[in-house]
Design a protein around this motif. Sequence first.
Motif, PDB file in Angstrom:
ATOM      1  N   ARG A  17      -6.467   5.527  -2.198  1.00 12.46           N
ATOM      2  CA  ARG A  17      -5.639   5.888  -3.348  1.00 12.46           C
ATOM      3  C   ARG A  17      -6.508   6.220  -4.545  1.00 12.46           C
ATOM      4  O   ARG A  17      -7.559   5.617  -4.757  1.00 12.46           O
ATOM      5  CB  ARG A  17      -4.732   4.698  -3.717  1.00 12.46           C
ATOM      6  CG  ARG A  17      -3.878   4.169  -2.581  1.00 12.46           C
ATOM      7  CD  ARG A  17      -2.637   4.981  -2.336  1.00 12.46           C
ATOM      8  NE  ARG A  17      -1.695   4.885  -3.401  1.00 12.46           N
ATOM      9  CZ  ARG A  17      -0.824   3.898  -3.555  1.00 12.46           C
ATOM     10  NH1 ARG A  17      -0.780   2.910  -2.700  1.00 12.46           N
ATOM     11  NH2 ARG A  17       0.006   3.912  -4.562  1.00 12.46           N
ATOM     12  N   ASN A  18      -6.067   7.165  -5.363  1.00  8.69           N
ATOM     13  CA  ASN A  18      -6.761   7.506  -6.606  1.00  8.69           C
ATOM     14  C   ASN A  18      -6.455   6.451  -7.660  1.00  8.69           C
ATOM     15  O   ASN A  18      -5.373   5.861  -7.660  1.00  8.69           O
ATOM     16  CB  ASN A  18      -6.302   8.867  -7.117  1.00  8.69           C
ATOM     17  CG  ASN A  18      -6.599   9.988  -6.147  1.00  8.69           C
ATOM     18  OD1 ASN A  18      -7.500   9.890  -5.324  1.00  8.69           O
ATOM     19  ND2 ASN A  18      -5.834  11.057  -6.229  1.00  8.69           N
ATOM     20  N   ALA A  67      -9.950   8.887  -4.352  1.00  6.43           N
ATOM     21  CA  ALA A  67     -10.143   8.049  -3.165  1.00  6.43           C
ATOM     22  C   ALA A  67     -11.488   8.350  -2.525  1.00  6.43           C
ATOM     23  O   ALA A  67     -11.914   9.503  -2.470  1.00  6.43           O
ATOM     24  CB  ALA A  67      -9.008   8.293  -2.181  1.00  6.43           C
ATOM     25  N   SER A  68     -12.150   7.309  -2.071  1.00  4.20           N
ATOM     26  CA  SER A  68     -13.432   7.402  -1.372  1.00  4.20           C
ATOM     27  C   SER A  68     -14.534   8.039  -2.217  1.00  4.20           C
ATOM     28  O   SER A  68     -15.443   8.661  -1.679  1.00  4.20           O
ATOM     29  CB  SER A  68     -13.271   8.181  -0.058  1.00  4.20           C
ATOM     30  OG  SER A  68     -12.319   7.540   0.753  1.00  4.20           O
ATOM     31  N   VAL A  85      -3.580   2.135 -10.426  1.00  2.00           N
ATOM     32  CA  VAL A  85      -3.545   2.921  -9.195  1.00  2.00           C
ATOM     33  C   VAL A  85      -2.476   3.997  -9.312  1.00  2.00           C
ATOM     34  O   VAL A  85      -1.355   3.724  -9.746  1.00  2.00           O
ATOM     35  CB  VAL A  85      -3.222   2.014  -7.982  1.00  2.00           C
ATOM     36  CG1 VAL A  85      -3.178   2.828  -6.694  1.00  2.00           C
ATOM     37  CG2 VAL A  85      -4.243   0.901  -7.874  1.00  2.00           C
ATOM     38  N   GLU A  86      -2.834   5.211  -8.907  1.00  2.00           N
ATOM     39  CA  GLU A  86      -1.863   6.304  -8.878  1.00  2.00           C
ATOM     40  C   GLU A  86      -0.991   6.178  -7.629  1.00  2.00           C
ATOM     41  O   GLU A  86      -1.439   5.713  -6.586  1.00  2.00           O
ATOM     42  CB  GLU A  86      -2.574   7.659  -8.830  1.00  2.00           C
ATOM     43  CG  GLU A  86      -3.311   7.999 -10.096  1.00  2.00           C
ATOM     44  CD  GLU A  86      -4.012   9.354 -10.014  1.00  2.00           C
ATOM     45  OE1 GLU A  86      -3.908  10.036  -8.973  1.00  2.00           O
ATOM     46  OE2 GLU A  86      -4.672   9.720 -10.996  1.00  2.00           O
ATOM     47  N   TYR A 113     -11.076  -1.802  -2.814  1.00  2.00           N
ATOM     48  CA  TYR A 113     -10.743  -1.649  -1.402  1.00  2.00           C
ATOM     49  C   TYR A 113      -9.253  -1.890  -1.216  1.00  2.00           C
ATOM     50  O   TYR A 113      -8.636  -2.630  -1.973  1.00  2.00           O
ATOM     51  CB  TYR A 113     -11.466  -2.710  -0.552  1.00  2.00           C
ATOM     52  CG  TYR A 113     -12.959  -2.602  -0.550  1.00  2.00           C
ATOM     53  CD1 TYR A 113     -13.605  -1.802   0.377  1.00  2.00           C
ATOM     54  CD2 TYR A 113     -13.733  -3.306  -1.460  1.00  2.00           C
ATOM     55  CE1 TYR A 113     -14.991  -1.717   0.410  1.00  2.00           C
ATOM     56  CE2 TYR A 113     -15.110  -3.223  -1.443  1.00  2.00           C
ATOM     57  CZ  TYR A 113     -15.742  -2.436  -0.508  1.00  2.00           C
ATOM     58  OH  TYR A 113     -17.108  -2.332  -0.505  1.00  2.00           O
ATOM     59  N   ASP A 114      -8.669  -1.329  -0.202  1.00  2.00           N
ATOM     60  CA  ASP A 114      -7.296  -1.628   0.241  1.00  2.00           C
ATOM     61  C   ASP A 114      -6.271  -1.690  -0.878  1.00  2.00           C
ATOM     62  O   ASP A 114      -5.633  -2.707  -1.092  1.00  2.00           O
ATOM     63  CB  ASP A 114      -7.270  -2.952   1.020  1.00  2.00           C
ATOM     64  CG  ASP A 114      -8.104  -2.879   2.272  1.00  2.00           C
ATOM     65  OD1 ASP A 114      -8.189  -1.774   2.854  1.00  2.00           O
ATOM     66  OD2 ASP A 114      -8.661  -3.909   2.664  1.00  2.00           O
ATOM     67  N   LEU A 115      -6.112  -0.618  -1.586  1.00  2.00           N
ATOM     68  CA  LEU A 115      -5.108  -0.562  -2.648  1.00  2.00           C
ATOM     69  C   LEU A 115      -3.807  -0.174  -2.044  1.00  2.00           C
ATOM     70  O   LEU A 115      -2.830   0.038  -2.510  1.00  2.00           O
ATOM     71  CB  LEU A 115      -5.537   0.419  -3.739  1.00  2.00           C
ATOM     72  CG  LEU A 115      -6.874   0.106  -4.403  1.00  2.00           C
ATOM     73  CD1 LEU A 115      -7.229   1.194  -5.376  1.00  2.00           C
ATOM     74  CD2 LEU A 115      -6.837  -1.232  -5.078  1.00  2.00           C
TER      75      LEU A 115
END
Length: 115
Positions: A17-18, A67-68, A85-86, A113-115
């Motif tokens: 997630r962005n 993301a990433s 978080v978007e 991590y893991d949003l």
Amino acid sequence: MGNLMNTACQLSNYSKRNVRVYVTEKALPLDAFIAPQAGDEQAIPAVLPGDKKFSFRPEVECVRVLASQTQQVPWEAPRLVSVFVEDADDETVCSKQIMHNMAPSAPVTVLLYDL
């Protein structure tokens, strides 16, 4: 020793997630960053509930970390950092609050991590 007064924080977003990062000079309430979605007149709570979404305020400057990806975020003491978080389907919608008005005493690296 390096100059800690004018540097950057690093945000590494290992999630799918962005996120949006806000750096402010003073503590701001949540409604300085987000607003209720159109048609919803409810006040913004102190902590965002997981089942409700809000709209980001477009006039507030932020750094988007996709993301990433890893991004340098301009920072200098004394500044506060807020991260949101978007929504997965709409980048203008806030779906989660990660941190609000965190006051690091030196540049930090934030790993998500893991949003």
